[in-house]
Motif scaffolding. Structure first.
Motif, PDB file in Angstrom:
ATOM      1  N   ALA A  91       4.972   7.262 -57.438  1.00  0.00           N
ATOM      2  CA  ALA A  91       4.332   5.944 -57.428  1.00  0.00           C
ATOM      3  C   ALA A  91       2.804   6.049 -57.520  1.00  0.00           C
ATOM      4  CB  ALA A  91       4.735   5.169 -56.171  1.00  0.00           C
ATOM      5  N   ARG A  92       2.227   6.953 -56.733  1.00  0.00           N
ATOM      6  CA  ARG A  92       0.771   7.072 -56.718  1.00  0.00           C
ATOM      7  C   ARG A  92       0.238   7.491 -58.095  1.00  0.00           C
ATOM      8  NH1 ARG A  92      -3.301   7.239 -52.623  1.00  0.00           N
ATOM      9  NH2 ARG A  92      -5.282   7.361 -53.760  1.00  0.00           N
ATOM     10  N   THR A  93       0.901   8.432 -58.724  1.00  0.00           N
ATOM     11  CA  THR A  93       0.458   8.894 -60.044  1.00  0.00           C
ATOM     12  C   THR A  93       0.522   7.768 -61.069  1.00  0.00           C
ATOM     13  OG1 THR A  93       1.204  11.142 -59.580  1.00  0.00           O
ATOM     14  CG2 THR A  93       0.883  10.564 -61.894  1.00  0.00           C
ATOM     15  N   LEU A  94       1.596   6.990 -61.031  1.00  0.00           N
ATOM     16  CA  LEU A  94       1.744   5.878 -61.971  1.00  0.00           C
ATOM     17  C   LEU A  94       0.635   4.848 -61.804  1.00  0.00           C
ATOM     18  CD1 LEU A  94       5.614   5.354 -61.837  1.00  0.00           C
ATOM     19  CD2 LEU A  94       4.296   6.109 -63.826  1.00  0.00           C
ATOM     20  N   ILE A  95       0.373   4.442 -60.558  1.00  0.00           N
ATOM     21  CA  ILE A  95      -0.639   3.395 -60.381  1.00  0.00           C
ATOM     22  C   ILE A  95      -2.045   3.924 -60.652  1.00  0.00           C
ATOM     23  CG2 ILE A  95       0.818   2.069 -58.798  1.00  0.00           C
ATOM     24  CD1 ILE A  95      -0.974   3.004 -56.508  1.00  0.00           C
ATOM     25  N   GLU A  96      -2.309   5.183 -60.319  1.00  0.00           N
ATOM     26  CA  GLU A  96      -3.618   5.754 -60.623  1.00  0.00           C
ATOM     27  C   GLU A  96      -3.872   5.757 -62.134  1.00  0.00           C
ATOM     28  OE1 GLU A  96      -3.579   9.630 -58.864  1.00  0.00           O
ATOM     29  OE2 GLU A  96      -4.517   8.945 -57.005  1.00  0.00           O
ATOM     30  N   THR A  97      -2.857   6.130 -62.890  1.00  0.00           N
ATOM     31  CA  THR A  97      -3.020   6.213 -64.342  1.00  0.00           C
ATOM     32  C   THR A  97      -3.224   4.836 -64.956  1.00  0.00           C
ATOM     33  OG1 THR A  97      -1.595   8.169 -64.346  1.00  0.00           O
ATOM     34  CG2 THR A  97      -2.018   7.111 -66.461  1.00  0.00           C
ATOM     35  N   ILE A  98      -2.409   3.880 -64.552  1.00  0.00           N
ATOM     36  CA  ILE A  98      -2.529   2.525 -65.115  1.00  0.00           C
ATOM     37  C   ILE A  98      -3.849   1.893 -64.711  1.00  0.00           C
ATOM     38  CG2 ILE A  98      -1.555   0.194 -65.047  1.00  0.00           C
ATOM     39  CD1 ILE A  98       1.225   1.528 -64.845  1.00  0.00           C
ATOM     40  N   ILE A  99      -4.222   2.009 -63.451  1.00  0.00           N
ATOM     41  CA  ILE A  99      -5.493   1.435 -63.006  1.00  0.00           C
ATOM     42  C   ILE A  99      -6.662   2.130 -63.700  1.00  0.00           C
ATOM     43  CG2 ILE A  99      -7.045   1.240 -61.002  1.00  0.00           C
ATOM     44  CD1 ILE A  99      -4.533   0.533 -59.350  1.00  0.00           C
ATOM     45  N   GLY A 100      -6.521   3.419 -63.980  1.00  0.00           N
ATOM     46  CA  GLY A 100      -7.550   4.121 -64.731  1.00  0.00           C
ATOM     47  C   GLY A 100      -7.757   3.509 -66.107  1.00  0.00           C
ATOM     48  N   GLU A 101      -6.661   3.118 -66.762  1.00  0.00           N
ATOM     49  CA  GLU A 101      -6.782   2.462 -68.065  1.00  0.00           C
ATOM     50  C   GLU A 101      -7.436   1.090 -67.927  1.00  0.00           C
ATOM     51  OE1 GLU A 101      -2.924   4.620 -70.220  1.00  0.00           O
ATOM     52  OE2 GLU A 101      -2.979   2.435 -70.038  1.00  0.00           O
ATOM     53  N   PHE A 102      -7.053   0.338 -66.903  1.00  0.00           N
ATOM     54  CA  PHE A 102      -7.694  -0.957 -66.653  1.00  0.00           C
ATOM     55  C   PHE A 102      -9.195  -0.778 -66.452  1.00  0.00           C
ATOM     56  CE2 PHE A 102      -3.558  -2.695 -66.335  1.00  0.00           C
ATOM     57  CZ  PHE A 102      -3.642  -4.065 -66.196  1.00  0.00           C
ATOM     58  N   ALA A 103      -9.570   0.239 -65.687  1.00  0.00           N
ATOM     59  CA  ALA A 103     -10.977   0.433 -65.326  1.00  0.00           C
ATOM     60  C   ALA A 103     -11.847   0.753 -66.538  1.00  0.00           C
ATOM     61  CB  ALA A 103     -11.103   1.537 -64.282  1.00  0.00           C
ATOM     62  N   VAL A 104     -11.363   1.602 -67.437  1.00  0.00           N
ATOM     63  CA  VAL A 104     -12.184   1.993 -68.576  1.00  0.00           C
ATOM     64  C   VAL A 104     -12.346   0.828 -69.554  1.00  0.00           C
ATOM     65  CG1 VAL A 104     -10.309   2.966 -69.978  1.00  0.00           C
ATOM     66  CG2 VAL A 104     -12.631   3.857 -70.216  1.00  0.00           C
ATOM     67  N   VAL A 105     -11.317  -0.011 -69.694  1.00  0.00           N
ATOM     68  CA  VAL A 105     -11.431  -1.192 -70.551  1.00  0.00           C
ATOM     69  C   VAL A 105     -12.318  -2.242 -69.882  1.00  0.00           C
ATOM     70  CG1 VAL A 105     -10.153  -3.086 -71.644  1.00  0.00           C
ATOM     71  CG2 VAL A 105      -9.242  -0.756 -71.703  1.00  0.00           C
ATOM     72  N   ALA A 106     -12.162  -2.425 -68.573  1.00  0.00           N
ATOM     73  CA  ALA A 106     -13.027  -3.365 -67.854  1.00  0.00           C
ATOM     74  C   ALA A 106     -14.496  -2.985 -67.999  1.00  0.00           C
ATOM     75  CB  ALA A 106     -12.635  -3.413 -66.379  1.00  0.00           C
ATOM     76  N   LYS A 107     -14.791  -1.683 -67.934  1.00  0.00           N
ATOM     77  CA  LYS A 107     -16.171  -1.218 -68.077  1.00  0.00           C
ATOM     78  C   LYS A 107     -16.737  -1.602 -69.434  1.00  0.00           C
ATOM     79  CE  LYS A 107     -19.152   2.807 -67.437  1.00  0.00           C
ATOM     80  NZ  LYS A 107     -19.210   4.236 -67.064  1.00  0.00           N
ATOM     81  N   ALA A 108     -15.906  -1.529 -70.471  1.00  0.00           N
ATOM     82  CA  ALA A 108     -16.355  -1.926 -71.806  1.00  0.00           C
ATOM     83  C   ALA A 108     -16.678  -3.421 -71.863  1.00  0.00           C
ATOM     84  CB  ALA A 108     -15.284  -1.585 -72.839  1.00  0.00           C
ATOM     85  N   GLU A 109     -16.110  -4.189 -70.922  1.00  0.00           N
ATOM     86  CA  GLU A 109     -16.375  -5.626 -70.850  1.00  0.00           C
ATOM     87  C   GLU A 109     -17.415  -5.969 -69.779  1.00  0.00           C
ATOM     88  OE1 GLU A 109     -13.017  -8.262 -71.202  1.00  0.00           O
ATOM     89  OE2 GLU A 109     -13.201  -7.676 -73.310  1.00  0.00           O
TER      90      GLU A 109
END
Length: 313
Positions: free
Chosen positions: A215-233
Motif C-alpha cells: 500500500a505504501r509503495t503504491l500511494i507514494e508512487t501515485i502521489i509522486g506523479e501528482f506532485a510533479v504535475v502540480a509543480k508544473a502548474e
C-alpha cells in the motif's frame, strides 16, 4: 441570497438544507426523477444525529429550471465531474452577468469548464470535509461535522466571496477563507487519486487497502506523479503531508470501513466514474507538460476497462 444547488444529491441536499434553514432562498436542481418527485411530495428529509427535519424546498430538473426563473446570485456546483458541462449548458438561462459559481466538485480541471459559462472573476473554488449520504430519494442522512474552504479564482471576486463566507457562517457550515485553495484541491485529489481507483480495482474498503504490504509503495508512487504535475502548474505539494493524509483514513474507527465513492458508483451501481477528472487529469496534464505519469495512466485505463466489463452507464 438566492442560491441554486446544481446537483442536489447527498452533499447538495445537506448544504442546501442548511442554507435554507439560515433564511436563504434555495432552489435545488437535479436529474434524478425519483428524488425530485419525493421532495415535491414529502419535502426534503434531513436526518441529523439529534433530530430529523423536513423542509419544503423547490426542486427542478435542469430542463424545468429555465422556464420562468430569474437569475440567481450564486450557483453551488455539486454534480459529478463528468456532468458539470451538461448541467451548466442546461441552466445557463438563470446565470446572469453578476451570478457567481462556487465549485465544490472533487477532481481537477473544472476551471476550464466553468469559464465557458461565467467570467473568471465570478468563479469561487473550494473543498469540504462535510459528509452526507442518501437513505433513499428525498432522504438525506447527515452525520458528523465539517468545514468548507473557499477562495475566489480572480482578485476581483474577493468581495463577493467574503459575502458567501458570511452566509455560510450563518448556516453553520464552518467556512474558511483560503489564500491557496488550489493547494487544498490538489491535496484532496491525492487522496481521491489513490484510494478511489485502487479500492475500486482491488475490490476492497479503505482499511483493507491500507493493510496490504504494498500500500505504501503504491500511494507514494501515485502521489509522486501528482506532485510533479502540480509543480508544473505552480503548486508545490508536500508529498509527506499528502501521504500522511491518505494513511490517516485507514483507521476503522473513522473512515477505514468506508468504500470510496468511485467503488460505490462502479462496483455497486454500475455507474461511470470520475476517473478522468482525477488520475486521468494528471495523465492528461502530464502529456501537456511532457511528464511521464505511468501509474495514473494505467489506473485510468484499468477503471475504464472495468466500466466496460460492467457495462457502466
Amino acid at each position: 441570497m438566492k442560491i441554486a444547488i446544481a446537483g442536489a444529491g447527498a452533499m447538495g441536499s445537506r448544504i442546501g438544507l442548511m442554507l435554507h434553514q439560515a433564511g436563504n432562498e434555495v432552489v435545488l436542481i437535479d436529474r434524478w426523477p425519483e428524488h425530485i418527485q419525493a421532495i415535491r411530495e414529502k419535502g426534503l428529509i434531513g436526518e441529523f444525529e439529534d433530530q430529523t427535519i423536513t423542509a419544503k424546498l423547490p426542486i427542478y430538473s435542469p430542463e424545468e429550471i429555465v422556464e420562468g426563473h430569474t437569475n440567481v446570485d450564486l450557483v453551488i456546483a455539486l454534480t459529478k465531474s463528468m456532468q458539470l458541462e451538461a448541467m451548466f449548458k442546461d441552466i445557463n438561462a438563470i446565470i446572469g452577468k453578476d451570478t457567481f459559481v462556487f465549485c465544490l466538485l472533487n477532481g481537477l480541471g473544472h476551471e476550464e469548464t466553468l469559464s465557458k459559462f461565467v467570467a473568471k472573476q465570478n468563479i469561487i473554488f473550494g473543498t469540504t470535509t462535510w459528509t452526507a449520504g442518501l437513505a433513499g430519494p428525498g432522504h438525506a442522512k447527515l452525520v458528523g461535522t465539517g468545514s468548507i474552504e473557499m477562495e475566489n479564482l480572480a482578485p476581483e471576486g474577493k468581495d463577493f466571496t467574503l459575502k458567501v463566507i458570511d452566509i455560510f457562517k450563518q448556516a453553520g457550515l464552518n467556512p474558511i477563507y483560503s489564500d491557496n485553495v488550489r493547494y487544498s484541491i490538489w491535496k484532496k485529489a491525492c487522496i481521491n487519486g489513490t484510494l478511489n481507483g485502487l479500492c475500486t480495482i482491488l475490490d476492497c474498503n479503505i482499511a483493507e487497502f491500507g493493510s496490504m504490504s504494498m500500500a505504501r509503495t503504491l500511494i507514494e508512487t501515485i502521489i509522486g506523479e501528482f506532485a510533479v504535475v502540480a509543480k508544473a502548474e505552480g503548486i508545490e505539494l508536500d508529498q509527506a503531508q499528502a501521504i500522511e493524509a491518505v494513511e490517516a483514513t485507514y483507521d476503522v474507527k473513522t473512515q477505514g470501513l468506508h468504500y470510496p465513492s468511485m467503488y460505490q458508483d462502479l462496483i455497486r451501481n454500475h455507474r461511470k466514474t470520475e476517473i478522468d477528472y482525477i488520475n486521468g487529469a494528471v495523465w492528461q496534464k502530464g502529456q501537456k507538460y511532457q511528464i511521464q505519469t505511468p501509474y495514473c495512466a494505467f489506473l485510468t485505463q484499468l477503471v475504464h476497462g472495468k466500466e466496460e466489463l460492467l457495462n457502466a452507464k
